[in-house]
Write a protein that holds these residues in place. Sequence first.
Motif, PDB file in Angstrom:
ATOM      1  N   GLU A  67       0.547  -1.289   0.101  1.00  0.00           N
ATOM      2  CA  GLU A  67       0.393   0.134  -0.421  1.00  0.00           C
ATOM      3  C   GLU A  67       0.797   1.132   0.516  1.00  0.00           C
ATOM      4  OE1 GLU A  67      -3.987   0.608   2.332  1.00  0.00           O
ATOM      5  OE2 GLU A  67      -2.253   1.736   3.302  1.00  0.00           O
ATOM      6  N   SER A  68       0.731   2.355  -0.791  1.00  0.00           N
ATOM      7  CA  SER A  68       1.290   3.469  -1.304  1.00  0.00           C
ATOM      8  C   SER A  68       0.379   5.163  -0.152  1.00  0.00           C
ATOM      9  CB  SER A  68       2.129   3.435  -2.090  1.00  0.00           C
ATOM     10  OG  SER A  68       2.999   4.677  -2.462  1.00  0.00           O
ATOM     11  N   TRP A  78       3.138  -7.363   5.438  1.00  0.00           N
ATOM     12  CA  TRP A  78       2.902  -5.769   4.476  1.00  0.00           C
ATOM     13  C   TRP A  78       3.948  -5.544   4.298  1.00  0.00           C
ATOM     14  CZ3 TRP A  78      -1.147  -5.171   9.555  1.00  0.00           C
ATOM     15  CH2 TRP A  78      -1.850  -5.601   9.980  1.00  0.00           C
ATOM     16  N   SER A  98       3.816  -0.512   3.789  1.00  0.00           N
ATOM     17  CA  SER A  98       3.195   0.214   3.532  1.00  0.00           C
ATOM     18  C   SER A  98       4.973   0.965   3.733  1.00  0.00           C
ATOM     19  CB  SER A  98       1.709   0.630   4.269  1.00  0.00           C
ATOM     20  OG  SER A  98       1.455   1.986   4.142  1.00  0.00           O
ATOM     21  N   LEU A 127      -1.262   2.513   8.981  1.00  0.00           N
ATOM     22  CA  LEU A 127      -2.616   2.045   8.451  1.00  0.00           C
ATOM     23  C   LEU A 127      -3.550   2.779   9.877  1.00  0.00           C
ATOM     24  CD1 LEU A 127      -1.349  -1.342   7.867  1.00  0.00           C
ATOM     25  CD2 LEU A 127      -1.983   0.016   6.176  1.00  0.00           C
TER      26      LEU A 127
END
Length: 389
Positions: A33-34, A98, A100, A104
């Motif tokens: 995720e970015s 994960w 990132s 989050l």
Amino acid sequence: MKIFKSIALFGYKVVFKIAGAVLPKKKNRIIFESFLGKQYSDNPRALYEYMLKEYGDKYELIWSVDKRYIQLFEDKQVPYFKRFSLKWLIAMNTAGMWISNSRLPLWISKPKKTTYLQTWHGTPLKRLALDMDEVHMPGTDTERYKKNFTTESSKWDYLVSPNHYSTEIFKRAFNFNKTVLETGYPRNDYLVNYNDEDYIHKLKVDLGIQRNKKVILYAPTWRDNEFYARGRYKFDIQLDLDRMRDQLGEDYIILLRMHYLIAENINVEKYEGFVIDFSSYEDIRDLYLVSDILMTDYSSVFFDYAILNRPMLFFTYDLESYRDTLRGFYFDFEKDAPGPLLYNTDEVIEAIQNIDQDQFYDLRQNFRKRFCKLENGQASKNVIEKTLK
């Protein structure tokens, strides 16, 4: 209706937590995720592309994507799940890792057997998290912001650092006591490996940038106290673009790149041919390569851009307020900035017109030695080898 939405959200959060405890793990599933699922960019993209190339047949690589930005991932044929969907919930709770580059949501609990690799997204100039004296962001206060930040950072298993300077700050400001990977930034491998005249020419053609113009990349950051709502920040361009076009338009164009937290849709239609808004472009890395000059303020972009060893300008019209009230700096920015600090449009125009003199060349070399010495084009490889055990 509002009550039903609240009940549904509460139920979703409960199911997420239960799923993390009962669903079996797939060690070879990795979620990327970015910037809150809004971009295909930055350190997660660099790690994804490295893994796709080196381990593509051994791992299931999936992106977490905000529903408003799905088209970008579909256009690039990048596998994804829509953030907060049922498929996403299952994938997050069965993933072995994960990856990132930003925090989050606080309610997301990390399953015990999931590894959380936090890459973060910049070398810090402005004070972070526990190092901030006061927080001026909407929807929180100083005590709650710091508590929430450390609650999130306690979930991280690894944290990537671009240099030793950042390592010392990250450990203290994030209250992080686990493994710091001081490797350089994966996203900067691209700047090292693709800083090539032929490749840059191809990029300019793809981006529709005129070959006969020099390129100024303007990439400012956000202001904590200028906002519409939580996570939606205001920004007014303080430059006189009419005067800049009159004085510089024959030789230069400006690429505009707003921070991902800025909610503005900057209308630059009247400056067609001189200003092009690339705020929604997938990744700033291409804009670095095609630009001849970076203009920013207090954004961490200049630490990365220094790798290219090109001139930088700092439009710091609100320096005193930002330094003394909003954030504060980790080093003497006025003394050590690798380019001139400029306070109005006249100074900006004059600095650009005299850019070939490059009076900050020596200072920029010292800056690069301090902050960029780990950037050797191998950071992605080093991070993956240290985390895939």
